[in-house]
Write a protein that holds these residues in place. Structure first.
Motif, mmCIF file in Angstrom:
data_model
loop_
_atom_site.group_PDB
_atom_site.id
_atom_site.type_symbol
_atom_site.label_atom_id
_atom_site.label_comp_id
_atom_site.label_asym_id
_atom_site.label_seq_id
_atom_site.Cartn_x
_atom_site.Cartn_y
_atom_site.Cartn_z
ATOM 1 N N GLU A 33 24.581 8.450 -7.565
ATOM 2 C CA GLU A 33 23.362 8.540 -6.764
ATOM 3 C C GLU A 33 22.727 7.168 -6.539
ATOM 4 N N ASN A 34 22.203 6.997 -5.342
ATOM 5 C CA ASN A 34 21.454 5.798 -4.987
ATOM 6 C C ASN A 34 20.303 6.251 -4.090
ATOM 7 N N VAL A 35 19.093 6.269 -4.654
ATOM 8 C CA VAL A 35 17.930 6.789 -3.932
ATOM 9 C C VAL A 35 17.031 5.621 -3.524
ATOM 10 N N LYS A 36 16.722 5.542 -2.239
ATOM 11 C CA LYS A 36 15.870 4.453 -1.739
ATOM 12 C C LYS A 36 14.579 5.013 -1.141
ATOM 13 N N PHE A 37 13.443 4.560 -1.681
ATOM 14 C CA PHE A 37 12.127 4.900 -1.151
ATOM 15 C C PHE A 37 11.626 3.703 -0.332
ATOM 16 N N THR A 38 11.359 3.899 0.928
ATOM 17 C CA THR A 38 10.805 2.830 1.760
ATOM 18 C C THR A 38 9.347 3.159 2.045
ATOM 19 N N ILE A 39 8.428 2.357 1.476
ATOM 20 C CA ILE A 39 6.994 2.626 1.599
ATOM 21 C C ILE A 39 6.324 1.490 2.365
ATOM 22 N N PRO A 40 5.640 1.785 3.468
ATOM 23 C CA PRO A 40 4.925 0.734 4.204
ATOM 24 C C PRO A 40 3.859 0.089 3.319
ATOM 25 N N ASN A 41 3.744 -1.214 3.356
ATOM 26 C CA ASN A 41 2.737 -1.919 2.553
ATOM 27 C C ASN A 41 1.321 -1.438 2.884
ATOM 28 N N LYS A 42 1.070 -1.171 4.155
ATOM 29 C CA LYS A 42 -0.264 -0.760 4.585
ATOM 30 C C LYS A 42 -0.695 0.544 3.899
ATOM 31 N N THR A 43 0.266 1.451 3.723
ATOM 32 C CA THR A 43 -0.044 2.724 3.083
ATOM 33 C C THR A 43 -0.565 2.514 1.667
ATOM 34 N N ILE A 44 0.064 1.582 0.948
ATOM 35 C CA ILE A 44 -0.337 1.304 -0.435
ATOM 36 C C ILE A 44 -1.654 0.528 -0.461
ATOM 37 N N GLU A 45 -1.763 -0.466 0.404
ATOM 38 C CA GLU A 45 -2.966 -1.319 0.410
ATOM 39 C C GLU A 45 -4.224 -0.535 0.791
ATOM 40 N N ASP A 46 -4.065 0.495 1.626
ATOM 41 C CA ASP A 46 -5.208 1.312 2.028
ATOM 42 C C ASP A 46 -5.800 2.076 0.851
ATOM 43 N N SER A 47 -5.015 2.230 -0.211
ATOM 44 C CA SER A 47 -5.506 2.955 -1.386
ATOM 45 C C SER A 47 -6.337 2.060 -2.305
ATOM 46 N N GLY A 48 -6.378 0.749 -1.974
ATOM 47 C CA GLY A 48 -7.203 -0.176 -2.754
ATOM 48 C C GLY A 48 -6.444 -0.946 -3.808
ATOM 49 N N TYR A 49 -5.132 -0.776 -3.869
ATOM 50 C CA TYR A 49 -4.308 -1.483 -4.844
ATOM 51 C C TYR A 49 -3.345 -2.420 -4.132
ATOM 52 N N THR A 50 -2.861 -3.432 -4.844
ATOM 53 C CA THR A 50 -1.851 -4.304 -4.263
ATOM 54 C C THR A 50 -0.516 -3.572 -4.300
ATOM 55 N N VAL A 51 0.410 -4.017 -3.462
ATOM 56 C CA VAL A 51 1.720 -3.379 -3.383
ATOM 57 C C VAL A 51 2.448 -3.444 -4.726
ATOM 58 N N LYS A 52 2.424 -4.615 -5.339
ATOM 59 C CA LYS A 52 3.139 -4.783 -6.600
ATOM 60 C C LYS A 52 2.501 -3.966 -7.715
ATOM 61 N N GLU A 53 1.168 -3.951 -7.779
ATOM 62 C CA GLU A 53 0.472 -3.183 -8.812
ATOM 63 C C GLU A 53 0.806 -1.694 -8.709
ATOM 64 N N SER A 54 0.763 -1.168 -7.502
ATOM 65 C CA SER A 54 1.025 0.245 -7.277
ATOM 66 C C SER A 54 2.467 0.603 -7.618
ATOM 67 N N THR A 55 3.409 -0.243 -7.193
ATOM 68 C CA THR A 55 4.824 0.022 -7.432
ATOM 69 C C THR A 55 5.149 -0.016 -8.918
ATOM 70 N N GLU A 56 4.700 -1.068 -9.598
ATOM 71 C CA GLU A 56 4.973 -1.196 -11.022
ATOM 72 C C GLU A 56 4.313 -0.078 -11.819
ATOM 73 N N SER A 57 3.126 0.339 -11.393
ATOM 74 C CA SER A 57 2.428 1.436 -12.061
ATOM 75 C C SER A 57 3.210 2.735 -11.926
ATOM 76 N N ALA A 58 3.754 2.976 -10.733
ATOM 77 C CA ALA A 58 4.526 4.197 -10.498
ATOM 78 C C ALA A 58 5.787 4.224 -11.354
ATOM 79 N N LEU A 59 6.502 3.123 -11.366
ATOM 80 C CA LEU A 59 7.732 3.049 -12.155
ATOM 81 C C LEU A 59 7.447 3.193 -13.649
#
Length: 241
Positions: A33-59
């Motif tokens: 298996e190889n699963v790829k999630f492609t998330i627009p930066n704007k979608t994450i930034e609109d939530s008030g978090y940086t892209v890296k912060e949100s991604t690392e938090s999720a993982l």
């Protein structure tokens, strides 16, 4: 194909994303298996978090789930999006069909494994709950936009109901507008890949090697005898003198 819907765990944090679920269906009926999630930066930034912060938090939040299901994870940060990749190898189809989120979408699957072919078909009524709609059936813009299930087959495909085919890769597409869905395929068994190496060939090779060794040792022994006879002849001549 196991854990094909583990992606749902990320939907609450990675909203509005596209998922490419890439599967290699091997000749031995196991999967990588190889699963790829492609998330627009704007979608994450609109939530008030940086892209890296949100991604690392999720993982980090789903670290135990990923470990339990034997997935490794990585993230690639681009100028307009972030791509999160999950990888896993050597899974069985039976493990996939017993997974919670598979059973939320399908009742199960009909599987037939014969000497000549292997077939897979989801059964029951397709249910969008947990993917594009919440459990009460209300649409939610925060859920995933599209899921592309891409299965690459090592054996010849006899039949399938894929939405798209590109050489040996078959694609099923799920969106919020998908009301009915069945994943179905049938692949041919390649018996040559299951055959054991012929023992006769190994024995023949061993016999040939033994013959070469015997000839070599025989020649060596003959040379030694010749040298001994020659030495004895010289010694006899010296004694006569």
């Amino acid at each position: 194909m196991k854990k094909i819907f583990i992606a749902i765990c990320f939907l609450l944090l990675f909203s509005g994303c596209t998922i490419d679920y890439n599967i290699t269906f091997r000749y031995d009926n196991r999967i990588n298996e190889n699963v790829k999630f492609t998330i627009p930066n704007k979608t994450i930034e609109d939530s008030g978090y940086t892209v890296k912060e949100s991604t690392e938090s999720a993982l980090q939040s789903y670290k135990d789930i990923l470990k339990t299901n034997k997935f490794s994870s990585s993230a690639k940060y681009n100028s307009d999006n972030v791509v999160v990749t999950l990888k896993s190898k050597n899974k069985s189809v039976s493990e996939f069909t017993s997974f919670l989120y598979f059973r939320m979408m399908f009742n199960g699957a009909d599987i037939e494994d014969t000497d000549d072919y292997y077939s897979f078909k989801t059964n029951g009524v397709y249910n969008q709950s947990g993917l594009f709609y919440d459990l009460s059936g209300i649409a939610d813009e925060g859920f995933v936009d599209q899921i592309n299930i891409n299965i690459k087959f090592e054996n010849k495909v006899i039949s399938s109901n894929a939405d798209k085919v590109d050489n040996d890769t078959y694609t099923w597409i799920l969106t919020k507008d998908t009301e009915e869905k069945v994943i179905e395929f049938k692949v041919e068994k390649d018996k040559t890949k299951y055959e054991e190496p012929k023992k006769e060939k190994k024995k023949k090779k061993s016999s040939i090697n033994f013959i070469y060794l015997f000839i070599f040792l025989g020649g060596l022994a003959g040379a030694v005898v010749v040298v001994i006879i020659y030495a004895m002849g010289l010694n006899a001549k010296r004694n006569k003198i």
